[in-house]
Design an enzyme around this catalytic site. Structure first.
Site, PDB file in Angstrom:
ATOM      1  N   ASP A   1       9.555   4.287  13.346  1.00  0.00           N
ATOM      2  CA  ASP A   1      10.073   2.994  14.074  1.00  0.00           C
ATOM      3  C   ASP A   1      10.986   2.861  13.113  1.00  0.00           C
ATOM      4  O   ASP A   1      12.041   2.734  14.534  1.00  0.00           O
ATOM      5  CB  ASP A   1       8.599   2.292  13.906  1.00  0.00           C
TER       6      ASP A   1
ATOM      7  N   ASP B   1       0.848  -0.875   0.237  1.00  0.00           N
ATOM      8  CA  ASP B   1      -0.460  -0.049  -0.144  1.00  0.00           C
ATOM      9  C   ASP B   1       0.447   1.427  -0.185  1.00  0.00           C
ATOM     10  O   ASP B   1       2.293   1.202  -0.032  1.00  0.00           O
ATOM     11  CB  ASP B   1      -0.624  -0.159   1.855  1.00  0.00           C
TER      12      ASP B   1
ATOM     13  N   ASP C   1       1.677   5.045   1.517  1.00  0.00           N
ATOM     14  CA  ASP C   1       1.093   5.668   2.838  1.00  0.00           C
ATOM     15  C   ASP C   1       2.413   7.151   1.938  1.00  0.00           C
ATOM     16  O   ASP C   1       3.141   7.559   1.993  1.00  0.00           O
ATOM     17  CB  ASP C   1       2.344   5.123   4.322  1.00  0.00           C
TER      18      ASP C   1
HETATM   19  P1  ATP Z   1       3.238  -2.190   5.386  1.00  0.00           P
HETATM   20  O1  ATP Z   1       4.401  -2.879   4.641  1.00  0.00           O
HETATM   21  O2  ATP Z   1       3.552  -2.926   6.144  1.00  0.00           O
HETATM   22  O3  ATP Z   1       2.291  -1.227   4.888  1.00  0.00           O
HETATM   23  P2  ATP Z   1       4.891   0.435   6.023  1.00  0.00           P
HETATM   24  O4  ATP Z   1       6.022   0.119   7.078  1.00  0.00           O
HETATM   25  O5  ATP Z   1       3.937   1.166   5.370  1.00  0.00           O
HETATM   26  O6  ATP Z   1       4.562  -1.354   5.828  1.00  0.00           O
HETATM   27  P3  ATP Z   1       2.632   0.822   7.877  1.00  0.00           P
HETATM   28  O7  ATP Z   1       1.722   0.341   8.479  1.00  0.00           O
HETATM   29  O8  ATP Z   1       2.072   0.929   6.532  1.00  0.00           O
HETATM   30  O9  ATP Z   1       3.444   0.065   7.776  1.00  0.00           O
HETATM   31  O10 ATP Z   1       3.348   2.283   8.700  1.00  0.00           O
HETATM   32  C1  ATP Z   1       3.681   2.702   8.077  1.00  0.00           C
HETATM   33  C2  ATP Z   1       4.645   4.221   7.654  1.00  0.00           C
HETATM   34  O11 ATP Z   1       4.138   4.419   9.256  1.00  0.00           O
HETATM   35  C3  ATP Z   1       6.100   3.020   8.793  1.00  0.00           C
HETATM   36  O12 ATP Z   1       6.671   2.851   7.949  1.00  0.00           O
HETATM   37  C4  ATP Z   1       6.559   3.876   9.937  1.00  0.00           C
HETATM   38  O13 ATP Z   1       7.556   5.112   9.396  1.00  0.00           O
HETATM   39  C5  ATP Z   1       5.005   4.676  10.465  1.00  0.00           C
HETATM   40  N1  ATP Z   1       4.606   3.981  11.445  1.00  0.00           N
HETATM   41  C6  ATP Z   1       3.914   2.958  10.737  1.00  0.00           C
HETATM   42  N2  ATP Z   1       3.839   2.432  12.652  1.00  0.00           N
HETATM   43  C7  ATP Z   1       4.408   3.115  13.122  1.00  0.00           C
HETATM   44  C8  ATP Z   1       4.261   2.586  14.468  1.00  0.00           C
HETATM   45  N3  ATP Z   1       4.156   1.746  15.421  1.00  0.00           N
HETATM   46  N4  ATP Z   1       5.321   3.635  15.236  1.00  0.00           N
HETATM   47  C9  ATP Z   1       6.176   4.236  14.263  1.00  0.00           C
HETATM   48  N5  ATP Z   1       6.154   4.585  13.227  1.00  0.00           N
HETATM   49  C10 ATP Z   1       5.079   3.671  13.106  1.00  0.00           C
HETATM   50 MG    MG Z   2       1.727   1.143   4.601  1.00  0.00          MG
END
Ligand code: ATP
Ligand code: MG
Length: 398
Positions: free
Chosen positions: A110, A29, A31
């Site tokens: 994170d 997805d 962001d």
């Molecule tokens: P995925 O491939 O699962 O979507 P993702 O890294 O994009 O992985 P998301 O949950 O979509 O994960 O979150 C988007 C971004 O927001 C992360 O890459 C990170 O930078 C930030 N983020 C999400 N959750 C947290 C958290 N609990 N603490 C700190 N930063 C977070």
């Molecule tokens: Mg994501």
């Protein structure tokens, strides 16, 4: 991002999509992070936008068939506990202090590999936290002091496990060392949030690898304590085999684009504790069916205290279990009626899973149901010349 830019805002692609693209993987997805406040995002995208989240307020913007998450820059701010950022014992329970730039926002993210910002202003990637080097070294590293970051949000322990499994990255020793201890703080995380995380862990296409990493760090015990204590017993190999097989099947289905359901997943996750409790009830004199029903109820009620499972799913989980003895009993008796049960297919898949995991008693029965369905498939007849219409009927295959 172009629409934000046109309206005079900054917009960056950040997080998993930048990370995955740089790794040559297909992002799950997208962001986006912006200096526009959630209400401004809503004004800009109108009907395509809804605002969600109290703990972490953000906008969901519909774009084509996808939902894009649009978050506002978070800031470090000193505005502690003024309602926008609330912390309890170091735990962030609300984080809506907005910042003014990505240079500020990055420290709230994170892992370093999740803190890379792609800009459409000049097609550059900005890296404040050493994410590029960590991507190259295939290392997962928390930004900042690991203990503090886990204390702020224990879900980061699960995220560490998930990314390590999904990306096949090593966890940096400093990020790795506190996982076991701080995983215990998952107890205080709302079960509804843990349900979301469990789906990402087990329905993200890397369930088996994630499960093994979770177990390695003692995190599985935090999420599914009853199941973990079954696994800790001697001679529980069967239940572990069953779960690992279920997770491998889930991964295969996702790879093939087939649907998966949390109900089936939870049926497999909790089958061990449910069976053992049902057996104990039988030893106490209950008959098998009521024992299974009582054990199903109790195991599910206990589990949802840790990881919430919405009712619409628990109902089906219990049905899958309840149909197991029926599939055994109804072999050769009223099979057509059984097949018509709306949960037959899931229950049958579960029976096959049990057989594959080594339950000899159900092997022939599972095979019988497989053959029965094979022989009773709807067959398309060659259109009859007179009517010119294809007829569909249930008949024996030649
Ligand atoms: P995925 O491939 O699962 O979507 P993702 O890294 O994009 O992985 P998301 O949950 O979509 O994960 O979150 C988007 C971004 O927001 C992360 O890459 C990170 O930078 C930030 N983020 C999400 N959750 C947290 C958290 N609990 N603490 C700190 N930063 C977070
Ligand atoms: Mg994501």
């Amino acid at each position: 991002m172009y629409q934000l830019k046109k309206a005079g805002f900054e917009g960056y692609l950040v997080g998993g999509s930048v990370r995955d693209l740089l790794l040559g993987r297909k992002p799950k997805d997208f962001d986006i992070v912006t200096n526009a406040h959630p209400e401004q995002v809503r004004d800009l995208f109108r009907k395509r936008c809804i605002l969600i989240g109290r703990r972490f307020r953000l906008a969901h913007v519909r774009f084509g068939g996808e939902i894009i998450e649009v978050a506002t820059f978070r800031g470090l701010g000193d505005a502690l506990d003024d309602g926008d950022r609330v912390t309890v014992d170091g735990r962030i329970v609300r984080d809506n202090v907005y910042g003014t730039s990505i240079a500020e926002d990055v420290w709230r993210r994170d892992f370093s590999i999740n803190g890379l910002y792609y800009s459409i202003a000049d097609f550059s990637v900005t890296d404040f936290a050493g994410g590029m080097a960590d991507l190259d070294a295939r290392t997962l590293r928390l930004i900042g002091d690991p203990e503090m970051r886990y204390r702020e949000d224990a879900v980061r322990t699960l995220r560490a496990a998930r990314f390590a499994a999904k990306l096949d990255f090593r966890i940096h020793p400093d990020t790795e060392a506190p996982i076991r201890e701080f995983g215990k703080l998952l107890e205080a995380v709302p079960p509804a949030r843990l349900f979301d995380e469990v789906l990402k862990l087990f329905q993200g296409g890397h369930a088996l690898a994630s499960f093994r990493v979770l177990r390695h760090y003692g995190l599985f015990d935090q999420l599914f304590p009853a199941t973990a204590s079954v696994f800790a017993e001697p001679e529980s190999d069967f239940f572990l085999t069953l779960l690992e097989r279920a997770l491998a099947n889930t991964d295969a289905r996702i790879a093939e684009g087939k649907p998966v359901t949390p109900s089936f997943l939870f049926a497999a996750l909790l089958w061990g504790p449910m069976q053992q409790l049902a057996k104990r009830y039988q030893v106490r004199g209950m008959s098998p069916i009521p024992a299974l029903e009582a054990a199903s109820r109790e195991v599910v009620n206990e589990q949802v205290k840790h990881v919430m499972l919405p009712r619409r799913f628990t109902v089906m989980t219990k049905e899958i279990w309840a149909l197991q003895p029926r599939l055994v009993r109804n072999v050769r008796r009223r099979p057509k009626q059984t097949v018509r049960h709306p949960r037959f297919r899931a229950a049958y898949d579960f029976l096959v899973l049990r057989a594959e995991a080594g339950e000899k008693e159900v092997k022939d029965i599972a095979k019988w149901w497989t053959d029965f369905q094979e022989n009773n498939k709807p067959v398309h007849e060659v259109p009859a010349k007179k009517s010119g219409q294809a007829r569909r009927h249930f008949g024996k295959k030649k």
